[in-house]
Motif scaffolding. Structure first.
Motif, PDB file in Angstrom:
ATOM      1  N   ILE A 143     -22.823 -42.458  69.046  1.00 29.19           N
ATOM      2  CA  ILE A 143     -23.541 -42.488  67.768  1.00 29.19           C
ATOM      3  C   ILE A 143     -23.005 -41.388  66.851  1.00 29.19           C
ATOM      4  CG2 ILE A 143     -25.782 -42.339  66.626  1.00 29.19           C
ATOM      5  CD1 ILE A 143     -27.098 -43.208  69.203  1.00 29.19           C
ATOM      6  N   HIS A 144     -22.629 -41.783  65.658  1.00 28.89           N
ATOM      7  CA  HIS A 144     -22.249 -40.837  64.617  1.00 28.89           C
ATOM      8  C   HIS A 144     -23.233 -41.038  63.461  1.00 28.89           C
ATOM      9  CE1 HIS A 144     -18.328 -40.200  66.628  1.00 28.89           C
ATOM     10  NE2 HIS A 144     -18.393 -41.494  66.884  1.00 28.89           N
ATOM     11  N   SER A 145     -23.091 -40.228  62.438  1.00 30.96           N
ATOM     12  CA  SER A 145     -23.958 -40.419  61.278  1.00 30.96           C
ATOM     13  C   SER A 145     -23.172 -40.122  60.011  1.00 30.96           C
ATOM     14  CB  SER A 145     -25.182 -39.504  61.374  1.00 30.96           C
ATOM     15  OG  SER A 145     -26.025 -39.706  60.270  1.00 30.96           O
ATOM     16  N   PHE A 178     -19.677 -35.825  55.924  1.00 31.03           N
ATOM     17  CA  PHE A 178     -19.912 -35.167  57.214  1.00 31.03           C
ATOM     18  C   PHE A 178     -20.350 -36.190  58.252  1.00 31.03           C
ATOM     19  CE2 PHE A 178     -21.078 -31.666  54.236  1.00 31.03           C
ATOM     20  CZ  PHE A 178     -20.136 -30.742  54.646  1.00 31.03           C
ATOM     21  N   CYS A 179     -20.167 -35.828  59.522  1.00 29.48           N
ATOM     22  CA  CYS A 179     -20.845 -36.537  60.590  1.00 29.48           C
ATOM     23  C   CYS A 179     -22.093 -35.716  60.882  1.00 29.48           C
ATOM     24  CB  CYS A 179     -19.980 -36.643  61.835  1.00 29.48           C
ATOM     25  SG  CYS A 179     -20.839 -37.458  63.193  1.00 29.48           S
ATOM     26  N   ALA A 180     -23.245 -36.373  60.825  1.00 34.41           N
ATOM     27  CA  ALA A 180     -24.502 -35.633  60.963  1.00 34.41           C
ATOM     28  C   ALA A 180     -25.204 -35.933  62.277  1.00 34.41           C
ATOM     29  CB  ALA A 180     -25.417 -35.949  59.775  1.00 34.41           C
ATOM     30  N   GLU A 181     -24.442 -36.360  63.273  1.00 32.95           N
ATOM     31  CA  GLU A 181     -25.047 -36.615  64.589  1.00 32.95           C
ATOM     32  C   GLU A 181     -24.096 -36.028  65.609  1.00 32.95           C
ATOM     33  OE1 GLU A 181     -27.966 -38.857  65.145  1.00 32.95           O
ATOM     34  OE2 GLU A 181     -27.836 -37.676  66.981  1.00 32.95           O
ATOM     35  N   TYR A 182     -24.608 -35.137  66.453  1.00 33.99           N
ATOM     36  CA  TYR A 182     -23.708 -34.483  67.401  1.00 33.99           C
ATOM     37  C   TYR A 182     -23.030 -35.530  68.288  1.00 33.99           C
ATOM     38  CZ  TYR A 182     -21.717 -31.625  70.964  1.00 33.99           C
ATOM     39  OH  TYR A 182     -20.814 -31.052  71.819  1.00 33.99           O
ATOM     40  N   CYS A 183     -21.692 -35.547  68.253  1.00 35.37           N
ATOM     41  CA  CYS A 183     -20.979 -36.654  68.903  1.00 35.37           C
ATOM     42  C   CYS A 183     -19.877 -36.143  69.822  1.00 35.37           C
ATOM     43  CB  CYS A 183     -20.410 -37.589  67.835  1.00 35.37           C
ATOM     44  SG  CYS A 183     -19.353 -36.766  66.643  1.00 35.37           S
ATOM     45  N   GLY A 184     -19.949 -34.871  70.228  1.00 35.93           N
ATOM     46  CA  GLY A 184     -18.946 -34.356  71.153  1.00 35.93           C
ATOM     47  C   GLY A 184     -18.266 -33.117  70.612  1.00 35.93           C
ATOM     48  N   ARG A 186     -15.596 -32.164  69.042  1.00 34.71           N
ATOM     49  CA  ARG A 186     -15.080 -31.949  67.695  1.00 34.71           C
ATOM     50  C   ARG A 186     -15.978 -32.538  66.605  1.00 34.71           C
ATOM     51  NH1 ARG A 186     -10.041 -30.333  66.644  1.00 34.71           N
ATOM     52  NH2 ARG A 186      -9.705 -31.921  65.078  1.00 34.71           N
ATOM     53  N   HIS A 187     -17.247 -32.681  66.937  1.00 35.91           N
ATOM     54  CA  HIS A 187     -18.219 -33.205  65.959  1.00 35.91           C
ATOM     55  C   HIS A 187     -18.153 -32.460  64.627  1.00 35.91           C
ATOM     56  CE1 HIS A 187     -22.096 -33.734  63.995  1.00 35.91           C
ATOM     57  NE2 HIS A 187     -22.334 -32.465  64.181  1.00 35.91           N
ATOM     58  N   ALA A 188     -18.091 -31.131  64.726  1.00 32.62           N
ATOM     59  CA  ALA A 188     -18.132 -30.329  63.497  1.00 32.62           C
ATOM     60  C   ALA A 188     -16.911 -30.567  62.613  1.00 32.62           C
ATOM     61  CB  ALA A 188     -18.251 -28.841  63.837  1.00 32.62           C
ATOM     62  N   ARG A 189     -15.837 -31.079  63.220  1.00 33.16           N
ATOM     63  CA  ARG A 189     -14.615 -31.306  62.436  1.00 33.16           C
ATOM     64  C   ARG A 189     -14.506 -32.756  61.988  1.00 33.16           C
ATOM     65  NH1 ARG A 189     -11.725 -26.490  62.328  1.00 33.16           N
ATOM     66  NH2 ARG A 189     -10.953 -27.659  60.572  1.00 33.16           N
ATOM     67  N   MET A 190     -15.530 -33.549  62.268  1.00 30.39           N
ATOM     68  CA  MET A 190     -15.485 -34.959  61.893  1.00 30.39           C
ATOM     69  C   MET A 190     -15.932 -35.082  60.436  1.00 30.39           C
ATOM     70  SD  MET A 190     -17.063 -38.145  63.931  1.00 30.39           S
ATOM     71  CE  MET A 190     -17.129 -39.770  63.190  1.00 30.39           C
ATOM     72  N   THR A 191     -15.083 -34.575  59.572  1.00 30.26           N
ATOM     73  CA  THR A 191     -15.439 -34.534  58.159  1.00 30.26           C
ATOM     74  C   THR A 191     -14.433 -35.335  57.347  1.00 30.26           C
ATOM     75  OG1 THR A 191     -14.136 -32.557  57.879  1.00 30.26           O
ATOM     76  CG2 THR A 191     -16.468 -32.249  58.354  1.00 30.26           C
TER      77      THR A 191
HETATM   78 CU1  CUA Z   1     -19.285 -38.022  64.801  1.00 31.90          CU
HETATM   79 CU2  CUA Z   1     -20.688 -36.115  65.016  1.00 31.90          CU
END
Ligand code: CUA
Length: 319
Positions: A143-145, A178-184, A186-191
């Motif tokens: 799940i991403h957001s 941004f990705c607003a759902e913790y997804c692993g 590199r979540h913070a870099r999923m921009t």
């Molecule tokens: Cu994709 Cu967090």
């Protein structure tokens, strides 16, 4: 896009100000109620502390009127806020006619974007200003957001399911995605970036990618390559459900259930055809799990959406 620190992102979509007003109202009323309660606590603590010389005779033992007021008034205020929020929320999730479709597939850790003419991009999204854009989104893994603060748009992107959202950008410029759902990891870099362009610049940008096959053409090719046309064709000798006009139609299922066919239903029918068998049909469709990725299924869905509703062929007594 503002550089440096700012408490609030710029408001660059038609719904942004409504969302902000609602947010301020919620914060405002909550603060007001908290302030009133705190003030009463503080005043009573001081005035009626143990050694305070106050008249404690004839202390009231009930105050029905007061209780009714402090129950009903906040109830009315917060129910009002709920109705207001629900109206804004449904407005955000109601599809907008004539919206420009953009297809988004999320995966760890990137955003893959495809435009109807086949132009694709990664972690970038070009859109025109002043036109509603409808996002159809799914995920390849977890799940991403999808979150663009400047548009006040945030929508979960879920594997095995299609979610939609829309926005209409009002100002040209670049905005954070941004990705607003913790997804692993590199979540913070999923921009990414959303580039809002003037309509003529956007048309020019889109044209530069016109050599790629359109998403509907890609869907048609996949539809043929995987042999779907062999059965799902009006003149086919195999008895399979008609697909033209399927999306949005009510489907009666074997066993008595029914559903409205949407993108997720088509996805399920391709990956796991035995899940929902259409009433009157045999479960003969092979499962395509592992053979098609999310972007390919997205293309097939768009091809099915584009199928013209020809003169209906009388095919079975179950239609
Ligand atoms: Cu994709 Cu967090």
């Amino acid at each position: 896009m503002s550089s440096g620190f700012s408490l609030f992102p710029s408001a660059a979509s038609v719904t942004a100000h409504r969302t902000d007003t609602l947010c301020f109202a919620l914060v405002g009323f909550s603060t007001l109620i908290a302030f009133i309660i705190t003030a009463v606590i503080v005043v009573f603590c001081i005035r009626y502390r143990r050694n305070a010389r106050v008249d404690r005779h004839h202390a009231p033992t009930d105050a029905k009127g007061l209780e009714i007021i402090w129950t009903l008034l906040p109830l009315a205020v917060f129910l009002g806020l709920f109705v207001w929020a629900a109206r804004d929320f449904t407005r955000l999730y109601r599809p907008v006619p004539d919206a420009l479709p953009v297809y988004v597939v999320a995966r760890q850790w990137m955003w893959k974007v495809e435009h109807p003419n086949g132009r694709r991009e990664v972690n970038e999204m070009h859109v025109p200003a002043g036109q509603p854009v409808r996002l159809l989104m799914t995920s390849q893994d977890v799940i991403h957001s999808f979150y663009v603060p400047a548009f006040r748009v945030k929508q979960d992107v879920v594997p095995g399911r299609y979610t939609a959202s829309w926005f209409e950008a009002t100002q040209t410029g670049d905005y954070h995605l941004f990705c607003a759902e913790y997804c692993g990891t590199r979540h913070a870099r999923m921009t990414g970036r959303v580039h809002v362009m003037a309509p003529e610049d956007y048309a020019e940008w889109l044209d530069a990618g016109a050599d790629a096959p359109r998403i509907v053409e890609r869907g048609f090719d996949l539809f043929r390559q995987h042999g779907c046309a062999g059965c799902h064709h009006a003149e086919s000798s195999v008895h399979a459900p008609e697909l033209a006009g399927l999306i949005g139609r009510e489907v009666h299922l074997e066993g008595g259930g029914r559903l409205i066919a949407d993108e997720t239903y088509i996805y399920d029918s391709i990956i796991e055809p035995d899940k929902d068998i259409v009433a009157g049909f045999d479960p003969i469709m092979p499962a395509f799990k592992g053979q098609l990725d999310e972007e390919e299924i997205m293309a097939i869905i768009e091809y099915i959406r584009s199928m013209p509703l020809e003169t209906p062929v009388q095919r079975s007594s179950h239609d």
